[in-house]
Design a protein around this motif. Structure first.
Motif, PDB file in Angstrom:
ATOM      1  N   ASP A   1     -16.058  -9.664  -6.952  1.00  0.00           N
ATOM      2  CA  ASP A   1     -15.487 -10.818  -6.251  1.00  0.00           C
ATOM      3  C   ASP A   1     -15.051 -10.416  -4.855  1.00  0.00           C
ATOM      4  OD1 ASP A   1     -15.278 -12.897  -8.456  1.00  0.00           O
ATOM      5  OD2 ASP A   1     -14.235 -11.211  -9.371  1.00  0.00           O
ATOM      6  N   PRO A   2     -15.289 -11.299  -3.887  1.00  0.00           N
ATOM      7  CA  PRO A   2     -14.792 -11.040  -2.533  1.00  0.00           C
ATOM      8  C   PRO A   2     -13.272 -11.182  -2.513  1.00  0.00           C
ATOM      9  CG  PRO A   2     -15.809 -13.212  -2.653  1.00  0.00           C
ATOM     10  CD  PRO A   2     -16.020 -12.576  -3.992  1.00  0.00           C
ATOM     11  N   VAL A   3     -12.595 -10.240  -1.895  1.00  0.00           N
ATOM     12  CA  VAL A   3     -11.129 -10.277  -1.877  1.00  0.00           C
ATOM     13  C   VAL A   3     -10.585 -10.009  -0.472  1.00  0.00           C
ATOM     14  CG1 VAL A   3     -10.707  -9.623  -4.297  1.00  0.00           C
ATOM     15  CG2 VAL A   3     -11.038  -7.831  -2.582  1.00  0.00           C
ATOM     16  N   PHE A   4      -9.386 -10.477  -0.270  1.00  0.00           N
ATOM     17  CA  PHE A   4      -8.606 -10.146   0.920  1.00  0.00           C
ATOM     18  C   PHE A   4      -7.389  -9.376   0.425  1.00  0.00           C
ATOM     19  CE2 PHE A   4      -5.156 -11.095   3.929  1.00  0.00           C
ATOM     20  CZ  PHE A   4      -5.733 -10.590   5.085  1.00  0.00           C
ATOM     21  N   ILE A   5      -7.183  -8.191   0.988  1.00  0.00           N
ATOM     22  CA  ILE A   5      -6.140  -7.297   0.466  1.00  0.00           C
ATOM     23  C   ILE A   5      -4.778  -7.686   1.054  1.00  0.00           C
ATOM     24  CG2 ILE A   5      -5.393  -4.894   0.234  1.00  0.00           C
ATOM     25  CD1 ILE A   5      -8.028  -5.546  -1.219  1.00  0.00           C
ATOM     26  N   THR A   6      -3.811  -7.891   0.167  1.00  0.00           N
ATOM     27  CA  THR A   6      -2.494  -8.380   0.592  1.00  0.00           C
ATOM     28  C   THR A   6      -1.378  -7.342   0.411  1.00  0.00           C
ATOM     29  OG1 THR A   6      -2.173  -9.294  -1.620  1.00  0.00           O
ATOM     30  CG2 THR A   6      -3.071 -10.779   0.052  1.00  0.00           C
ATOM     31  N   ASN A   7      -1.699  -6.216  -0.223  1.00  0.00           N
ATOM     32  CA  ASN A   7      -0.654  -5.233  -0.508  1.00  0.00           C
ATOM     33  C   ASN A   7      -1.292  -3.843  -0.639  1.00  0.00           C
ATOM     34  OD1 ASN A   7       1.873  -4.229  -1.094  1.00  0.00           O
ATOM     35  ND2 ASN A   7       2.189  -5.448  -2.937  1.00  0.00           N
ATOM     36  N   TYR A   8      -0.495  -2.820  -0.484  1.00  0.00           N
ATOM     37  CA  TYR A   8      -0.943  -1.425  -0.670  1.00  0.00           C
ATOM     38  C   TYR A   8      -1.985  -0.972   0.348  1.00  0.00           C
ATOM     39  CZ  TYR A   8       1.322  -2.032  -5.195  1.00  0.00           C
ATOM     40  OH  TYR A   8       2.224  -2.303  -6.186  1.00  0.00           O
ATOM     41  N   TYR A   9      -2.181  -1.728   1.416  1.00  0.00           N
ATOM     42  CA  TYR A   9      -3.201  -1.336   2.386  1.00  0.00           C
ATOM     43  C   TYR A   9      -2.632  -0.429   3.476  1.00  0.00           C
ATOM     44  CZ  TYR A   9      -0.925  -5.251   4.657  1.00  0.00           C
ATOM     45  OH  TYR A   9       0.031  -6.079   5.158  1.00  0.00           O
ATOM     46  N   ALA A  10      -1.318  -0.440   3.656  1.00  0.00           N
ATOM     47  CA  ALA A  10      -0.738   0.326   4.760  1.00  0.00           C
ATOM     48  C   ALA A  10      -0.854   1.832   4.511  1.00  0.00           C
ATOM     49  CB  ALA A  10       0.724  -0.055   4.949  1.00  0.00           C
ATOM     50  N   LYS A  11      -1.064   2.556   5.593  1.00  0.00           N
ATOM     51  CA  LYS A  11      -1.059   4.017   5.527  1.00  0.00           C
ATOM     52  C   LYS A  11       0.346   4.473   5.124  1.00  0.00           C
ATOM     53  CE  LYS A  11      -1.978   7.838   8.728  1.00  0.00           C
ATOM     54  NZ  LYS A  11      -2.595   8.822   7.845  1.00  0.00           N
ATOM     55  N   ILE A  12       0.410   5.373   4.170  1.00  0.00           N
ATOM     56  CA  ILE A  12       1.717   5.875   3.745  1.00  0.00           C
ATOM     57  C   ILE A  12       2.145   6.985   4.702  1.00  0.00           C
ATOM     58  CG2 ILE A  12       2.975   7.027   1.889  1.00  0.00           C
ATOM     59  CD1 ILE A  12       1.053   5.562  -0.056  1.00  0.00           C
ATOM     60  N   LYS A  13       3.303   6.776   5.304  1.00  0.00           N
ATOM     61  CA  LYS A  13       3.791   7.710   6.323  1.00  0.00           C
ATOM     62  C   LYS A  13       4.630   8.805   5.677  1.00  0.00           C
ATOM     63  CE  LYS A  13       2.663   5.329  10.163  1.00  0.00           C
ATOM     64  NZ  LYS A  13       1.616   5.826  11.046  1.00  0.00           N
ATOM     65  N   LYS A  14       4.538   9.986   6.260  1.00  0.00           N
ATOM     66  CA  LYS A  14       5.447  11.048   5.855  1.00  0.00           C
ATOM     67  C   LYS A  14       6.827  10.758   6.429  1.00  0.00           C
ATOM     68  CE  LYS A  14       1.761  14.411   6.004  1.00  0.00           C
ATOM     69  NZ  LYS A  14       1.155  15.462   6.805  1.00  0.00           N
ATOM     70  N   GLY A  15       7.846  11.184   5.715  1.00  0.00           N
ATOM     71  CA  GLY A  15       9.198  11.002   6.213  1.00  0.00           C
ATOM     72  C   GLY A  15       9.629  12.154   7.101  1.00  0.00           C
ATOM     73  N   LYS A  16      10.840  12.063   7.625  1.00  0.00           N
ATOM     74  CA  LYS A  16      11.414  13.158   8.423  1.00  0.00           C
ATOM     75  C   LYS A  16      11.733  14.335   7.505  1.00  0.00           C
ATOM     76  CE  LYS A  16      14.256  12.972  12.292  1.00  0.00           C
ATOM     77  NZ  LYS A  16      13.282  13.024  13.384  1.00  0.00           N
ATOM     78  N   THR A  17      11.515  15.526   8.001  1.00  0.00           N
ATOM     79  CA  THR A  17      11.689  16.719   7.179  1.00  0.00           C
ATOM     80  C   THR A  17      13.034  17.384   7.462  1.00  0.00           C
ATOM     81  OG1 THR A  17       9.306  17.087   7.171  1.00  0.00           O
ATOM     82  CG2 THR A  17      10.677  18.978   6.637  1.00  0.00           C
ATOM     83  N   GLY A  18      13.683  17.841   6.410  1.00  0.00           N
ATOM     84  CA  GLY A  18      14.919  18.609   6.554  1.00  0.00           C
ATOM     85  C   GLY A  18      14.928  19.755   5.556  1.00  0.00           C
ATOM     86  N   ILE A  19      16.030  20.485   5.533  1.00  0.00           N
ATOM     87  CA  ILE A  19      16.162  21.601   4.588  1.00  0.00           C
ATOM     88  C   ILE A  19      17.187  21.219   3.524  1.00  0.00           C
ATOM     89  CG2 ILE A  19      16.775  24.057   4.328  1.00  0.00           C
ATOM     90  CD1 ILE A  19      14.291  23.661   6.023  1.00  0.00           C
ATOM     91  N   CYS A  20      16.805  21.307   2.284  1.00  0.00           N
ATOM     92  CA  CYS A  20      17.723  20.971   1.194  1.00  0.00           C
ATOM     93  C   CYS A  20      18.840  22.025   1.154  1.00  0.00           C
ATOM     94  CB  CYS A  20      16.967  20.927  -0.138  1.00  0.00           C
ATOM     95  SG  CYS A  20      18.063  20.729  -1.559  1.00  0.00           S
ATOM     96  N   PRO A  21      20.106  21.586   1.236  1.00  0.00           N
ATOM     97  CA  PRO A  21      21.214  22.552   1.274  1.00  0.00           C
ATOM     98  C   PRO A  21      21.394  23.286  -0.055  1.00  0.00           C
ATOM     99  CG  PRO A  21      22.036  20.289   1.197  1.00  0.00           C
ATOM    100  CD  PRO A  21      20.555  20.190   1.332  1.00  0.00           C
ATOM    101  N   SER A  22      20.769  22.818  -1.112  1.00  0.00           N
ATOM    102  CA  SER A  22      20.921  23.483  -2.401  1.00  0.00           C
ATOM    103  C   SER A  22      19.865  24.579  -2.596  1.00  0.00           C
ATOM    104  CB  SER A  22      20.849  22.450  -3.525  1.00  0.00           C
ATOM    105  OG  SER A  22      20.767  23.073  -4.775  1.00  0.00           O
ATOM    106  N   CYS A  23      18.577  24.230  -2.475  1.00  0.00           N
ATOM    107  CA  CYS A  23      17.534  25.237  -2.739  1.00  0.00           C
ATOM    108  C   CYS A  23      16.985  25.878  -1.464  1.00  0.00           C
ATOM    109  CB  CYS A  23      16.380  24.618  -3.537  1.00  0.00           C
ATOM    110  SG  CYS A  23      15.478  23.327  -2.654  1.00  0.00           S
ATOM    111  N   GLY A  24      17.324  25.311  -0.308  1.00  0.00           N
ATOM    112  CA  GLY A  24      16.847  25.889   0.944  1.00  0.00           C
ATOM    113  C   GLY A  24      15.397  25.584   1.258  1.00  0.00           C
ATOM    114  N   GLU A  25      14.780  24.688   0.485  1.00  0.00           N
ATOM    115  CA  GLU A  25      13.385  24.345   0.731  1.00  0.00           C
ATOM    116  C   GLU A  25      13.288  23.102   1.631  1.00  0.00           C
ATOM    117  OE1 GLU A  25      11.084  24.036  -2.825  1.00  0.00           O
ATOM    118  OE2 GLU A  25      11.743  25.978  -3.588  1.00  0.00           O
TER     119      GLU A  25
END
Lengths: 205, 205
Positions: free
Chosen positions: B145-169
Motif C-alpha cells: 500500500d502507498p503510505v505517507f509516513i507520519t512518525n518515526y521518520y526523524a533522524k535520532i540525534k545524539k545527546g550531549k556527552t558528559g562523565i558519569c560521576p559514579s563510574c567515570g564513563e
C-alpha cells in the motif's frame, strides 16, 4: 608499520566492508571494529558469544560485520544508552567481557577525545584525520573488564499470533485487543495520490 | 522455472548471503527478501529510501542485506510490534510503500499460513519445505500500500556527552545525573574470577 588485523582480516578489507554495509566509513564503526576484535580475543574463538551493545549509533554495525550476531537473529541486543561500550559473552555461562572506549585513555589522542566528547564540529575535524587517529590508537584507548551478565541475556520470544479485528492484519496478541497501529500509535497514513509521479505510476499498477 | 531475482540478484546468491549474515536460512529473512524486493521496485531505484520495520524478528536482516539501511547507520528503524511488515519511503517527501505478509493470501499456501499463525511446530514443518513454499509464493502472499509516513521518520540525534560521576564513563547527559547503569538498570556485574579456565587466563593478562 605492522599490518593491522581486525578479527583476523586486514584492516583495508574491513574498511571496504564498512563502506559497503554502513554506507560510509563512519569512525564509530571503525573504532567498533577494534572493540569487537578485542572482545572476541578475550572471550575466545571457541565460544558461541552473544552481544549486548550500549548504543544504537554505529557500534551495532561493527558487531554485525565481525560476529555471527545480528539484530534480526536476536543474538545482538541493543540498549539505547548512548554509551560506547559492548559486551560479548558465552550464552551458556553468561560470562564474558565488556569493552569500552575509555575517556581517560582517549586524552592521549586529542582528536579522538574531542570527537568522543563532541567538543569539535564535523567541519573542523576531517573524517580522514579522525579515522587515521583511530587506526593509530587501536586498543590503546580501550578498556576491557570481565563481566557476568545479569540482564537482557534471555532469548526474546515471539508472542501468540491473532488477527486484529480492526485492520485484519496478523499481530501478537500481547499488544492487546487491537494491534498497536489500530491503538493509534501508527506511523503512516494511506497515500493514494502521491505527489511523486513515479509513485503515482506504482500506485496505479 | 523462471530464474528468481531478489533485488536484482539470483536467489541462490541471496540464500548464501542470508546464511553468512544471519547464520542460517531463516524463513523470515527469505520471505523478507521478497518483501524488500517488492518495496524497492515500488519506491523506485532513484529514491534514497529509509526503512521502518515492524518486527525485531528476522525482517530487519533482509532490509540490512538488500538496502543501504542498517541498524547502526540509523536509516532503518525497528518497531518491536511483531507485525510482519515494513515500509520503504523517500526520506525527503516521506512518501513510500508499506509491504506486508497478507494473512488472507497466505491461506493459498497452507504451510506458510500455518507457520505465520504459529499453528505448526518446528519439528512438523521442515525448514526446506517451508522455504520452498516461500520461494513458490514469491509476491503472491504479499500486499503493498502507498503510505505517507507520519512518525518515526526523524533522524535520532545524539545527546550531549558528559562523565558519569559514579563510574567515570562517558554517557549522554539526557539520562540524568548518573548514567543508566549507575541508576541500577545495568546488565552486568564484575567477574574477576570466571569459572571458565580460558576466561581466567584472559583476566590475568
Amino acid at each position: 608499520m605492522e599490518e593491522i588485523l581486525i578479527a583476523g582480516k586486514p584492516v583495508e578489507a574491513f574498511l571496504e566492508e564498512i563502506r559497503k554495509f554502513h554506507g560510509w566509513v563512519a569512525p564509530g564503526v571503525l573504532l567498533g571494529g577494534f572493540m569487537v576484535d578485542y572482545a572476541l580475543e578475550l572471550v575466545g574463538k571457541e565460544v558461541e558469544a552473544d552481544a549486548i551493545v550500549e548504543t544504537r549509533f554505529c557500534l551495532p554495525d561493527a558487531v554485525q560485520l565481525l560476529t555471527p550476531c545480528t539484530f534480526g537473529n536476536g543474538w545482538m541486543k541493543v540498549l539505547d544508552w548512548d554509551k560506547f561500550a559492548l559486551s560479548l559473552y558465552d550464552k551458556k555461562t553468561r560470562e564474558g567481557f565488556r569493552v569500552r572506549l575509555d575517556v581517560d585513555k582517549t586524552t592521549a589522542f586529542p582528536d579522538l577525545y574531542n570527537w568522543f566528547m563532541k567538543l569539535v564540529e564535523k567541519k573542523d575535524l576531517p573524517l580522514e584525520v579522525l579515522n587515521q587517529t583511530i587506526l593509530e590508537a587501536g586498543r590503546e584507548a580501550l578498556s576491557a573488564d570481565p563481566v557476568f551478565i545479569t540482564n537482557y541475556y534471555a532469548k526474546i520470544k515471539k508472542g501468540k499470533t491473532g488477527i486484529c479485528p480492526s485492520c485484519g492484519e496478523a499481530y501478537t496478541l500481547r499488544q492487546g485487543a487491537l494491534c498497536i497501529s489500530c491503538q493509534g500509535e501508527g506511523y503512516y497514513q494511506p497515500n493514494e495520490n502521491p505527489a511523486d509521479p513515479f509513485l503515482r505510476r506504482a500506485v496505479s499498477y
